[in-house]
Each structure stands twice: as structure tokens, then as C-alpha cells.
Design an enzyme around this catalytic site. Structure first.
Site, PDB file in Angstrom:
ATOM      1  N   GLN A   1      -2.748 -25.605   9.407  1.00  0.00           N
ATOM      2  CA  GLN A   1      -2.831 -26.479   8.261  1.00  0.00           C
ATOM      3  C   GLN A   1      -3.663 -27.528   8.315  1.00  0.00           C
ATOM      4  OE1 GLN A   1       0.485 -28.854   7.064  1.00  0.00           O
ATOM      5  NE2 GLN A   1       1.215 -29.148   9.472  1.00  0.00           N
TER       6      GLN A   1
ATOM      7  N   ALA B   1      -3.311 -25.966  19.152  1.00  0.00           N
ATOM      8  CA  ALA B   1      -2.179 -26.725  20.028  1.00  0.00           C
ATOM      9  C   ALA B   1      -0.762 -25.706  19.959  1.00  0.00           C
ATOM     10  CB  ALA B   1      -1.857 -27.919  19.704  1.00  0.00           C
ATOM     11  N   TYR B   2       0.011 -25.816  21.179  1.00  0.00           N
ATOM     12  CA  TYR B   2       1.154 -25.197  21.301  1.00  0.00           C
ATOM     13  C   TYR B   2       2.023 -26.345  20.542  1.00  0.00           C
ATOM     14  CZ  TYR B   2       5.421 -22.997  23.070  1.00  0.00           C
ATOM     15  OH  TYR B   2       6.610 -22.422  23.260  1.00  0.00           O
TER      16      TYR B   2
ATOM     17  N   ASP C   1       2.642 -38.034  17.818  1.00  0.00           N
ATOM     18  CA  ASP C   1       3.236 -39.161  18.088  1.00  0.00           C
ATOM     19  C   ASP C   1       4.634 -38.884  18.893  1.00  0.00           C
ATOM     20  OD1 ASP C   1       4.571 -37.322  16.241  1.00  0.00           O
ATOM     21  OD2 ASP C   1       6.021 -38.698  15.584  1.00  0.00           O
TER      22      ASP C   1
ATOM     23  N   TYR D   1       7.292 -30.150  25.582  1.00  0.00           N
ATOM     24  CA  TYR D   1       6.129 -30.245  24.612  1.00  0.00           C
ATOM     25  C   TYR D   1       5.313 -31.543  24.842  1.00  0.00           C
ATOM     26  CZ  TYR D   1       3.613 -31.378  20.116  1.00  0.00           C
ATOM     27  OH  TYR D   1       2.793 -31.570  19.189  1.00  0.00           O
TER      28      TYR D   1
ATOM     29  N   TRP E   1       4.259 -36.416  12.168  1.00  0.00           N
ATOM     30  CA  TRP E   1       4.826 -35.810  10.626  1.00  0.00           C
ATOM     31  C   TRP E   1       4.039 -35.246   9.968  1.00  0.00           C
ATOM     32  CZ3 TRP E   1       9.708 -39.228   9.191  1.00  0.00           C
ATOM     33  CH2 TRP E   1      10.600 -39.581  10.093  1.00  0.00           C
TER      34      TRP E   1
END
Length: 298
Positions: free
Chosen positions: A16, A64-65, A106, A129, A154
Site C-alpha cells: 500500500q 517488510a514482513y 511504532d 516482529y 497505524w
């Protein structure tokens, strides 16, 4: 953008953030978007050969994972994507003189916070993670590469899978929703982050390039909860499905989430002369964009 047309590679090309980078891309840069399928960041030799054959001035690492709970069972995959691939990318960027913008999270901040978190706060990652993302940051910081880590929070948009789209879908399909009300954070519209990244590159291309790795936090201004975020999403989408607030303890997950991870983006705004919007203003644009896409598909 300057007339020199900076050459840019964006990884995570199907995600995205990359999609928003495409949608907000200024006219001048020469940009290539690479998905995981077309460019394996974990294969340093092939990555080096690719960048030698296709030279760029900047890499934006949006790959990224991100499967937070699944990472507890797929630890190797999480560290391969979030640490080892970043280490390889940083090494190649260092050797080829490429500036690297690495997007982080974050999720690094677990602790007892009561105000938005700035760049001086030391990370305290909990779970595979978060630890893999922290390890990737550390690898970049010690690589000798130049560029920046941009932590965000977020993240949502009208593209891909994210909280905004999930709430709209569930609000349409379900008679009632329950959403956690005791976790606080800063919703970030991916299109705003994308515009901020383009502003970084514009600023650096004008000659104000960093030495070493700088750290920036980028989120839309303001602090909210998942519950209030969900309420705002449904209100803007004109969905009247009721939402009940619940506590984190009532919705157990494999990996603990930060109780408070709102980010303070003032340093980014100041250094790049970039106006960052309040989260409700950005959300209104995101929901409108989503409705426009949905309307066009009907």
C-alpha cells in the site's frame, strides 16, 4: 524536484505504501517499483548486480514482513525480511553511494508512555516482529550507509489490507462490531507518508543530504484509540453499525501490542518543511478516496 531527475528504486512495490508513492509521485524523478518477486533483497549478490546494472540515487525500502502474530511461528522468515534483507540492502547502498530511506514501525515502543514518542526514545521491542524490525534498524545504523529510518504507525489507505478497509467491510457485513479501546496510537494515511518521502528526496536532491543515518517519526498528528478510530471510519463511510469498546485483555492475541505508541513527527515537519495533517483530516480524504474507487467498480 530539481532538473537532474533523481533515480529512485522503491522496494515492496505491490504494497500500500508503494502504491501511494506511485499515486503521489512528482513528475520529475525516474522511479522504478520492484516487488519481492522481481527483486530478492535477501540475495546480496543479485541485489548488487541489479543496482550496478540499474544505478539509482535513492532506495526507498517499503518492503517488510508484517504478519505480527504469525511471526511467532515464522521467526526465520521475519528476521530474513526485516533484518538480513535490510543489512544486505544497506551494504550495497553504502558501497554504491546510494541514499537509503528505510520504513520502520511504532511497534518498537512497548512501555508506559503518556505522550507522543519522539526520536530520542530508546526502542523496547516485544515479540518476534518488533525484535526483527529493531534488528533491521540496528543493522542499518551500523552499516556505514547514508540515509534515514522513517518510523510510522497505524498505516492505512484505500489500497491493500488495512484497518480502515477492514472496518468498512465488517461494518457493512456485521450487525455489531467490538474494537479495542485501551490501545493508543497515531493513525497514518499512507498517501501523506508517501508525500513526505517525496519531500525528503526533493530536499536531499537540493543538496541538504544527511551524513550517516538519521531517524524520523512520521504519523498524522493526534492520538486516538482503535475504538475511536473505528468510530470515525464508520461515520465518514456513513455506516451506522454500532461498535462496542473492549479492553485488550478481552481480545487475546499471540503477540502483545504496544499500549501507547503514538509518534511525534515534529522533527520531520521541521527538517523538510512539510506540513503534517491531523489524523481526522487525513482520514476523511482516505475514506472519500476509498468510496470513489468502490463507486467506480460498481
Amino acid at each position: 524536484m530539481p532538473e537532474s531527475r533523481p533515480r529512485i528504486l522503491v522496494t515492496g512495490g505491490s504494497g500500500q505504501l508503494a502504491t501511494c508513492l506511485k499515486r503521489t509521485q512528482p513528475a520529475a524523478p525516474d522511479v522504478h517499483y520492484a516487488s519481492r518477486e522481481t527483486l530478492d533483497l535477501g540475495d546480496e549478490a543479485r541485489l548488487r548486480a541489479y543496482l550496478e546494472a540499474n544505478p539509482v540515487d535513492y532506495v526507498v525500502n517499503a518492503a517488510a514482513y508484517t504478519k505480527v502474530d504469525l511471526a511467532e511461528r515464522e521467526e526465520s522468515a521475519a528476521f530474513l525480511a526485516n533484518e538480513m534483507a535490510v543489512k544486505s540492502l544497506a551494504t550495497v547502498c553504502r558501497d554504491l553511494g546510494i541514499y537509503l530511506i528505510h520504513v520502520s514501525t511504532d511497534f518498537l515502543f512497548h512501555g508506559d508512555f503518556n505522550r507522543p514518542i519522539d526520536e530520542e526514545q530508546q526502542p523496547n521491542p516485544v515479540g518476534v516482529y518488533a525484535k526483527s524490525k529493531a534488528a533491521g534498524e540496528a543493522a542499518l545504523m551500523h552499516s556505514g550507509a547514508q540515509g534515514a529510518i522513517v518510523r510510522t504507525a497505524w498505516l492505512y489507505s484505500e489500497f491493500g489490507a488495512n484497518f480502515m478497509k477492514t472496518m468498512i467491510r465488517l461494518g457493512t457485513d456485521k450487525p455489531k462490531l467490538t474494537v479495542i479501546a485501551d490501545q493508543h496510537g497515531s493513525p497514518t494515511y499512507a498517501a501523506d507518508l508517501a508525500r513526505g518521502i517525496w519531500k525528503m528526496i526533493e530536499t536531499w536532491s537540493a543538496g541538504k543530504r544527511p551524513q550517516g543515518i538519521s531517524i524520523y517519526h512520521f504519523a498524522n498528528y493526534g492520538v486516538t484509540t482503535w475504538y475511536d478510530f473505528a468510530k470515525s471510519i464508520l461515520a465518514l463511510a456513513e455506516i451506522e453499525t454500532p461498535i462496542d469498546p473492549i479492553l485488550t485483555s478481552e481480545y487475546p492475541v499471540v503477540t502483545p501490542r504496544p499500549a501507547y505508541s503514538a509518534l511525534w513527527p515534529r522533527k520531520f515537519s521541521r527538517d523538510f518543511q512539510f506540513e503534517i495533517r491531523e489524523w481526522r483530516e487525513a482520514l476523511a480524504d482516505a475514506v472519500a478516496a476509498y468510496k470513489k474507487i468502490e463507486g467506480a467498480q460498481k
